[in-house]
Design a protein around this motif. Sequence first.
Motif, mmCIF file in Angstrom:
data_model
loop_
_atom_site.group_PDB
_atom_site.id
_atom_site.type_symbol
_atom_site.label_atom_id
_atom_site.label_comp_id
_atom_site.label_asym_id
_atom_site.label_seq_id
_atom_site.Cartn_x
_atom_site.Cartn_y
_atom_site.Cartn_z
ATOM 1 N N GLU A 1 -4.055 0.884 -11.301
ATOM 2 C CA GLU A 1 -2.668 1.363 -11.705
ATOM 3 C C GLU A 1 -2.069 2.243 -10.711
ATOM 4 O OE1 GLU A 1 -2.987 2.934 -15.671
ATOM 5 O OE2 GLU A 1 -3.903 1.268 -16.526
ATOM 6 N N THR A 2 -2.887 3.029 -9.975
ATOM 7 C CA THR A 2 -2.349 3.882 -8.812
ATOM 8 C C THR A 2 -3.038 3.649 -7.765
ATOM 9 O OG1 THR A 2 -3.890 5.877 -9.695
ATOM 10 C CG2 THR A 2 -1.668 5.533 -10.877
ATOM 11 N N PHE A 3 -2.852 4.340 -6.781
ATOM 12 C CA PHE A 3 -3.550 4.510 -5.487
ATOM 13 C C PHE A 3 -4.743 5.118 -5.675
ATOM 14 C CE2 PHE A 3 -5.091 7.022 -1.859
ATOM 15 C CZ PHE A 3 -5.200 6.184 -0.795
ATOM 16 N N ALA A 4 -4.900 6.073 -6.677
ATOM 17 C CA ALA A 4 -6.380 6.825 -7.040
ATOM 18 C C ALA A 4 -7.469 5.689 -7.462
ATOM 19 C CB ALA A 4 -6.113 7.853 -8.077
ATOM 20 N N ASP A 5 -6.903 4.609 -7.975
ATOM 21 C CA ASP A 5 -8.003 3.528 -8.590
ATOM 22 C C ASP A 5 -8.610 2.947 -7.504
ATOM 23 O OD1 ASP A 5 -7.179 3.996 -11.172
ATOM 24 O OD2 ASP A 5 -5.484 2.894 -11.209
ATOM 25 N N LEU A 6 -8.193 2.740 -6.269
ATOM 26 C CA LEU A 6 -8.823 2.345 -5.158
ATOM 27 C C LEU A 6 -9.975 2.791 -4.690
ATOM 28 C CD1 LEU A 6 -5.400 1.543 -3.086
ATOM 29 C CD2 LEU A 6 -6.627 -0.204 -4.476
ATOM 30 N N LYS A 7 -11.209 2.172 -4.598
ATOM 31 C CA LYS A 7 -12.601 2.896 -4.144
ATOM 32 C C LYS A 7 -12.941 1.887 -2.745
ATOM 33 C CE LYS A 7 -12.343 5.382 -7.629
ATOM 34 N NZ LYS A 7 -11.227 6.282 -7.464
ATOM 35 N N PRO A 8 -13.660 2.573 -2.038
ATOM 36 C CA PRO A 8 -14.379 1.744 -0.911
ATOM 37 C C PRO A 8 -15.071 0.738 -1.600
ATOM 38 C CG PRO A 8 -14.274 4.109 -0.432
ATOM 39 C CD PRO A 8 -13.538 3.890 -1.784
ATOM 40 N N GLY A 9 -15.058 -0.523 -0.926
ATOM 41 C CA GLY A 9 -16.031 -1.484 -1.343
ATOM 42 C C GLY A 9 -15.548 -2.468 -2.407
ATOM 43 N N MET A 10 -14.305 -2.123 -3.110
ATOM 44 C CA MET A 10 -13.728 -2.970 -3.918
ATOM 45 C C MET A 10 -13.108 -4.228 -3.006
ATOM 46 S SD MET A 10 -11.167 -0.830 -6.277
ATOM 47 C CE MET A 10 -11.613 -0.218 -8.008
ATOM 48 N N LYS A 11 -12.975 -5.438 -3.711
ATOM 49 C CA LYS A 11 -12.660 -6.443 -2.841
ATOM 50 C C LYS A 11 -11.196 -6.676 -3.477
ATOM 51 C CE LYS A 11 -13.730 -11.361 -1.900
ATOM 52 N NZ LYS A 11 -14.560 -12.502 -2.181
ATOM 53 N N VAL A 12 -10.151 -6.699 -2.816
ATOM 54 C CA VAL A 12 -8.899 -6.675 -3.151
ATOM 55 C C VAL A 12 -7.934 -7.821 -2.137
ATOM 56 C CG1 VAL A 12 -8.606 -4.348 -3.547
ATOM 57 C CG2 VAL A 12 -8.235 -4.984 -1.389
ATOM 58 N N LYS A 13 -6.825 -8.017 -2.640
ATOM 59 C CA LYS A 13 -5.857 -9.217 -2.184
ATOM 60 C C LYS A 13 -4.496 -8.043 -2.183
ATOM 61 C CE LYS A 13 -3.366 -13.372 -2.523
ATOM 62 N NZ LYS A 13 -3.492 -14.618 -3.400
ATOM 63 N N GLU A 14 -3.954 -7.920 -1.115
ATOM 64 C CA GLU A 14 -2.890 -7.165 -0.767
ATOM 65 C C GLU A 14 -1.822 -7.896 0.054
ATOM 66 O OE1 GLU A 14 -2.499 -3.891 -1.563
ATOM 67 O OE2 GLU A 14 -4.581 -3.809 -2.386
ATOM 68 N N ASP A 15 -0.634 -7.829 -0.614
ATOM 69 C CA ASP A 15 0.703 -8.592 -0.202
ATOM 70 C C ASP A 15 1.169 -7.338 0.638
ATOM 71 O OD1 ASP A 15 0.324 -10.904 -1.158
ATOM 72 O OD2 ASP A 15 1.377 -10.443 -3.159
ATOM 73 N N HIS A 16 1.634 -7.607 1.737
ATOM 74 C CA HIS A 16 2.051 -6.368 2.409
ATOM 75 C C HIS A 16 3.328 -6.831 3.209
ATOM 76 C CE1 HIS A 16 -0.577 -8.273 5.353
ATOM 77 N NE2 HIS A 16 0.108 -7.698 6.135
ATOM 78 N N SER A 17 3.962 -5.685 4.038
ATOM 79 C CA SER A 17 5.016 -5.916 4.928
ATOM 80 C C SER A 17 4.847 -5.159 6.102
ATOM 81 C CB SER A 17 6.348 -5.899 4.261
ATOM 82 O OG SER A 17 6.667 -4.686 3.878
ATOM 83 N N GLN A 18 5.507 -5.638 7.349
ATOM 84 C CA GLN A 18 5.139 -4.861 8.760
ATOM 85 C C GLN A 18 6.259 -4.328 9.114
ATOM 86 O OE1 GLN A 18 2.477 -6.691 11.188
ATOM 87 N NE2 GLN A 18 2.851 -5.286 12.796
ATOM 88 N N ARG A 19 6.568 -3.003 9.746
ATOM 89 C CA ARG A 19 7.317 -2.271 10.198
ATOM 90 C C ARG A 19 6.967 -1.660 11.465
ATOM 91 N NH1 ARG A 19 8.714 -0.372 4.661
ATOM 92 N NH2 ARG A 19 10.104 -1.415 3.898
ATOM 93 N N GLY A 20 7.353 -2.391 12.776
ATOM 94 C CA GLY A 20 6.817 -1.886 13.959
ATOM 95 C C GLY A 20 5.243 -2.132 13.753
#
Length: 87
Positions: free
Chosen positions: A56-75
């Motif tokens: 639900e939030t950034f606070a839910d992320l923990k080291p070791g979790m397997k994730v899939k992240e859509d992202h964009s790049q600026r510079g």
Amino acid sequence: MTPSRHAPVPSLPRWPIPEVPLEGKIQSIDASRRSFVVGGQTLLTNASTHYDDGLETFADLKPGMKVKEDHSQRGDRRFAREGELDD
């Protein structure tokens, strides 16, 4: 002046550049920068970052979790757009 035989090339958006999703385990988290590392790539989060699959939030992320992240790049910075747990 002679007419051009070629159709004009549409301009491509310069930014943000969409990236291929990053998949892997969260290697580390920097709460002060609201960032985390997946596959050696640092992803920054902001108020526009969406979370799915029980996150639900950034606070839910923990080291070791397997994730899939859509992202964009600026510079040289990558911004997480949508994150979800990966099976």
